[in-house]
Design an enzyme around this catalytic site. Structure first.
Site, short mmCIF file in Angstrom:
data_model
loop_
_atom_site.label_atom_id
_atom_site.label_comp_id
_atom_site.label_asym_id
_atom_site.label_seq_id
_atom_site.Cartn_x
_atom_site.Cartn_y
_atom_site.Cartn_z
CD GLU A 173 -3.20 -1.07 1.97
OE1 GLU A 173 -3.45 -0.01 2.57
OE2 GLU A 173 -3.84 -2.12 2.15
C1 LIG Z 1 2.03 -9.72 0.92
C2 LIG Z 1 1.83 -8.75 -0.21
C3 LIG Z 1 0.56 -8.35 -0.54
C4 LIG Z 1 0.36 -7.48 -1.63
N1 LIG Z 1 -0.91 -7.18 -2.03
C5 LIG Z 1 -1.11 -6.49 -3.19
C6 LIG Z 1 -2.41 -6.34 -3.75
O1 LIG Z 1 -3.41 -6.78 -3.19
N2 LIG Z 1 -2.53 -5.71 -4.94
C7 LIG Z 1 -1.46 -5.20 -5.61
O2 LIG Z 1 -1.63 -4.63 -6.68
N3 LIG Z 1 -0.20 -5.30 -5.08
C8 LIG Z 1 -0.01 -5.95 -3.91
N4 LIG Z 1 1.26 -6.11 -3.39
C9 LIG Z 1 2.37 -5.45 -4.05
C10 LIG Z 1 2.95 -4.32 -3.21
O3 LIG Z 1 2.09 -3.23 -3.20
C11 LIG Z 1 4.34 -4.03 -3.79
O4 LIG Z 1 5.21 -4.97 -3.22
C12 LIG Z 1 4.82 -2.64 -3.54
O5 LIG Z 1 4.10 -1.74 -4.33
C13 LIG Z 1 6.30 -2.45 -3.83
O6 LIG Z 1 6.63 -2.94 -5.09
P1 LIG Z 1 7.88 -3.92 -5.27
O7 LIG Z 1 7.79 -4.93 -4.20
O8 LIG Z 1 7.94 -4.38 -6.66
O9 LIG Z 1 9.12 -3.01 -4.95
P2 LIG Z 1 9.98 -2.10 -5.94
O10 LIG Z 1 9.12 -1.09 -6.59
O11 LIG Z 1 10.79 -2.97 -6.81
O12 LIG Z 1 10.92 -1.39 -4.89
C14 LIG Z 1 11.97 -2.08 -4.21
C15 LIG Z 1 12.54 -1.15 -3.15
O13 LIG Z 1 13.00 0.06 -3.76
C16 LIG Z 1 12.34 1.18 -3.20
N5 LIG Z 1 12.09 2.15 -4.27
C17 LIG Z 1 11.45 1.96 -5.44
N6 LIG Z 1 11.40 3.08 -6.16
C18 LIG Z 1 12.05 4.02 -5.43
C19 LIG Z 1 12.35 5.40 -5.64
N7 LIG Z 1 11.94 6.04 -6.71
N8 LIG Z 1 13.02 6.06 -4.67
C20 LIG Z 1 13.41 5.44 -3.54
N9 LIG Z 1 13.15 4.14 -3.29
C21 LIG Z 1 12.49 3.44 -4.23
C22 LIG Z 1 11.05 0.64 -2.63
O14 LIG Z 1 10.54 1.44 -1.57
C23 LIG Z 1 11.49 -0.72 -2.12
O15 LIG Z 1 12.10 -0.58 -0.87
C24 LIG Z 1 1.48 -6.97 -2.32
C25 LIG Z 1 2.77 -7.35 -1.95
C26 LIG Z 1 2.95 -8.25 -0.93
C27 LIG Z 1 4.34 -8.69 -0.62
#
Ligand SMILES: Cc1cc2nc3c(=O)[nH]c(=O)nc-3n(C[C@H](O)[C@H](O)[C@H](O)COP(=O)(O)OP(=O)(O)OC[C@H]3O[C@@H](n4cnc5c(N)ncnc54)[C@H](O)[C@@H]3O)c2cc1C
Length: 639
Positions: free
Chosen positions: A427
């Site tokens: 979120e």
């Molecule tokens: C248990 C679980 C439930 C979930 N439920 C849903 C759901 O119901 N629906 C849905 O659509 N998604 C869902 N998600 C997805 C979740 O919202 C994403 O994991 C989240 O948006 C982060 O994306 P990512 O994990 O790909 O991280 P990435 O975007 O790859 O980021 C990796 C790291 O880099 C940091 N980062 C990225 N960009 C930047 C930047 N520009 N500047 C500084 N730091 C940055 C992030 O904060 C993070 O620490 C779920 C995930 C999990 C694990």
């Protein structure tokens, strides 16, 4: 035939997509927005919004049923087996737990957002997997965006099903589109007659996806042409799980939330009638972001609920456990943890309660308060779980089942820690929340002055900006040096807490000045200095937290509960130290060195440090980022 711009999103495209989806207008005033402009507009949040007593009466029968149910739930079994038994889900359906906010006319309980988040806080204090089930459905799943953006026909069609417990899921994330939705690949092509769309793509980590009847799927639709250039479009579709081409291809498993119904969902040539578009073509990302803006009110309350349960477990143990001749809570190192746990839980509940109260009062733009609440409460919640585990010592690390098997009370701190960690990621991760808050925090300055430094701005734009600057800053800036917080005895109605309110007023002006000075000093480079911006965000968050705690303590004091003053006072003392430290290192004492070393590490220049280990990474990387995309000494992502 696809009319989508090809290839992965560039930095500019990612920013354009995010900007286009951003709510550019403010739907009402915001205390936090003012705060970042150095204006301590207390009237916006004080007196504290009071819950309608009739709502508490209306909610009571449901809350009683929920409480009785939760007392019977076997959460260790849910955690152990990784499944929520069907009879639990059925019982939740029968008491209306899937339709808490759905209006009564559609078969829901018709309760307020306040009642909803109170229910979620109670559920979280018992079982995180159940919170995920109910909250993914009601905070971000179909009911909330349907309420905000659905047509009457859509509401008539879907609300009754949802209220009865047809579980829904929110499908935004993909393998390449985590925090950056511009990389989305799922796409939906319109039919020649425009009556249908054909959806193809795969969604990752879709909570409730493995059990859902209905999905809200965000997918790309043909690009729009803006100023002669293609602009990516994202549209939200309501998709039935029973339709041909919808497939659960994997159930994901995690360190915590063991029974979360989360999976990879594949959509292959799924035919969707046009009437299943929610809000309108091209508005899907904005819909998702607005849904998350309000959906984010649940996690802060959940984190506070979790904090309360951990506080209760910790203080009990700190009293019972005797080591070195005294209950461990009498040793100062443990005592300070118990004290800060109580003070922080009080502040977290104040932030969550105030933010939801403001959202319900209406005529208020809640997005900044909600983002701070999500970021601040989940981070403080994580510290609380860490402290609770430390206080429980070895028992904190032991599973509830193991404790029970050897005859001890099965207090599930180990599970609570596993369940809580994800709160800082989904979120809107903590980093993305800080970027979002920073973008909104500088919005006024941006609108007023950005054209002056924008290389693409025309002469006319620059002239208009200059006029705006001359109209705003000569009056705004001097006023940031004088204010009520300098007057001894001001904020007297806050009694013992008045000194903290004076501090908050003075430091709000100081924050406004500091952001302005940073803009003058760093110019357009400020947008790449995430750590400077994040310090500004953290100061703003602390000031909001202090004010929320004092405003609530005052309300409670008036209701005859003066105990809260001690908690608010302790919280504010600690917050003041953090604020002073953040100001003292506003530009970072070694930000440049950190960035330089990070790039060296990423290039493998310090890989000698990794000798003598077994590699954690096995197999090839799915794809390796092109290092040339990130300039050497310039942080990559602007706000
Ligand atoms: C248990 C679980 C439930 C979930 N439920 C849903 C759901 O119901 N629906 C849905 O659509 N998604 C869902 N998600 C997805 C979740 O919202 C994403 O994991 C989240 O948006 C982060 O994306 P990512 O994990 O790909 O991280 P990435 O975007 O790859 O980021 C990796 C790291 O880099 C940091 N980062 C990225 N960009 C930047 C930047 N520009 N500047 C500084 N730091 C940055 C992030 O904060 C993070 O620490 C779920 C995930 C999990 C694990």
């Amino acid at each position: 035939m696809s009319q989508h711009a090809a290839g992965p999103a560039t930095e500019k495209e990612a920013r354009d997509v995010a900007e286009a989806a951003r709510e550019s207008e403010w739907s009402g005033p915001s205390f936090v927005r003012e705060l970042f402009l150095g204006r301590f507009n207390l009237d916006l949040i004080h007196p504290h919004p009071v819950e309608d007593p009739a709502e508490a009466v209306r909610a009571k029968p449901f809350m009683d049923k929920l409480e009785a149910f939760l007392k019977r739930v076997d959460s260790d079994m849910i955690d152990r087996t990784g499944e929520i038994p069907e009879e639990y889900v059925q019982e939740l359906r029968e008491m209306g737990a899937f339709g808490i906010k759905i209006p009564k006319e559609y078969g829901g309980l018709g309760l307020s957002y306040t009642s909803y988040v109170k229910a979620m806080a109670m559920v979280t204090s018992k079982d995180g997997s159940l919170t995920a089930l109910l909250s993914a459905h009601q905070s971000i799943g179909l009911p909330q965006p349907l309420k905000l953006f659905g047509t009457d026909e859509q509401k008539q069609k879907f609300f009754p099903r949802l209220a009865k417990g047809a579980i829904s899921a929110f499908a935004l994330t993909e393998v390449d589109a985590g925090s950056d939705p511009a990389n989305m690949h799922a796409h939906a092509e319109p039919s020649a007659d425009g009556k249908f769309f054909t959806l193809t793509g795969e969604k990752l980590w879709c909570t409730n996806g493995t059990r859902a009847e209905l999905f809200l799927v965000m997918a790309r639709t043909p690009d729009a042409v803006v100023n002669g250039k293609p602009r990516k479009q994202i549209t939200a579709f309501i998709v039935e799980a029973s339709w041909p081409g919808v497939e659960v291809v994997h159930r994901c498993r995690f360190m915590g939330l063991k029974a979360i119904e989360n999976g990879v969902i594949r959509f292959t040539n799924v035919r969707i009638p046009r009437e299943n578009i929610l809000w309108g073509e091209g508005k899907g990302l904005k819909l998702a972001l607005i849904t998350l803006n309000t959906g984010r009110l649940t996690l802060p309350a959940s984190a506070a609920g979790g904090g309360k349960a951990l506080l209760q477990a910790s203080r009990t143990w700190a009293n019972e456990r005797v080591q070195w001749g005294a209950p461990i809570g009498k040793h100062e190192a443990v005592a300070q943890k118990v004290a800060m746990m109580a003070a922080n839980t009080f502040a977290m509940e104040s932030i969550a309660g105030l933010t939801v109260g403001l959202a319900e009062r209406g005529n208020y733009d809640i997005r900044l308060e909600a983002a701070i609440a999500k970021m601040y409460n989940t981070e403080h919640g994580w510290r609380i779980v860490d402290d609770a585990l430390q206080i429980r010592g070895g028992r904190g690390y032991e599973t509830a089942d193991s404790l029970r098997a050897r005859g001890e009370r099965p207090i599930p701190i180990e599970r609570a820690m596993r369940d809580a960690r994800i709160n800082l990621i989904f979120e809107g991760s903590s980093e993305i929340m800080r970027l979002f808050i920073a973008r909104e925090a500088v919005d006024h300055h941006f609108k007023t002055a950005f054209a002056l430094v924008d290389k693409e701005a025309s002469g006319a734009d620059k002239w208009a900006a200059l006029k705006r600057v001359m109209a705003f800053y000569p009056t705004w800036y001097p006023k940031r040096w004088v204010g009520k917080g300098q007057m001894p005895g001001s904020f007297g109605e806050f009694g013992k807490l008045s000194g903290h309110m004076r501090f908050a007023e003075r430091h709000t002006r100081k924050l406004g000045r500091a952001i302005f000075h940073a803009m003058v000093r760093l110019g357009p480079k400020l947008e790449r200095r995430q750590l400077v911006l994040f310090r500004a965000v953290d100061i703003g968050a602390e000031l909001f937290a202090m004010t929320a705690a004092c405003v609530r303590a005052r309300m409670l004091m008036q209701q005859g509960n003066s105990d809260a003053t001690a908690l608010a006072d302790l919280f504010c003392r600690a917050a003041r130290v953090r604020i002073e430290q953040l100001f003292a290192s506003f530009y970072g004492d070694f930000d440049g060195e950190m960035y330089r070393v990070a790039q060296q590490v990423m290039r493998g220049e310090h890989s000698w440090l990794e000798s003598g280990i077994i590699d954690m990474i096995q197999g090839d990387a799915p794809h390796v980022a092109d290092a040339s995309l990130s300039p050497e000494l310039e942080p990559a992502q602007p706000v």
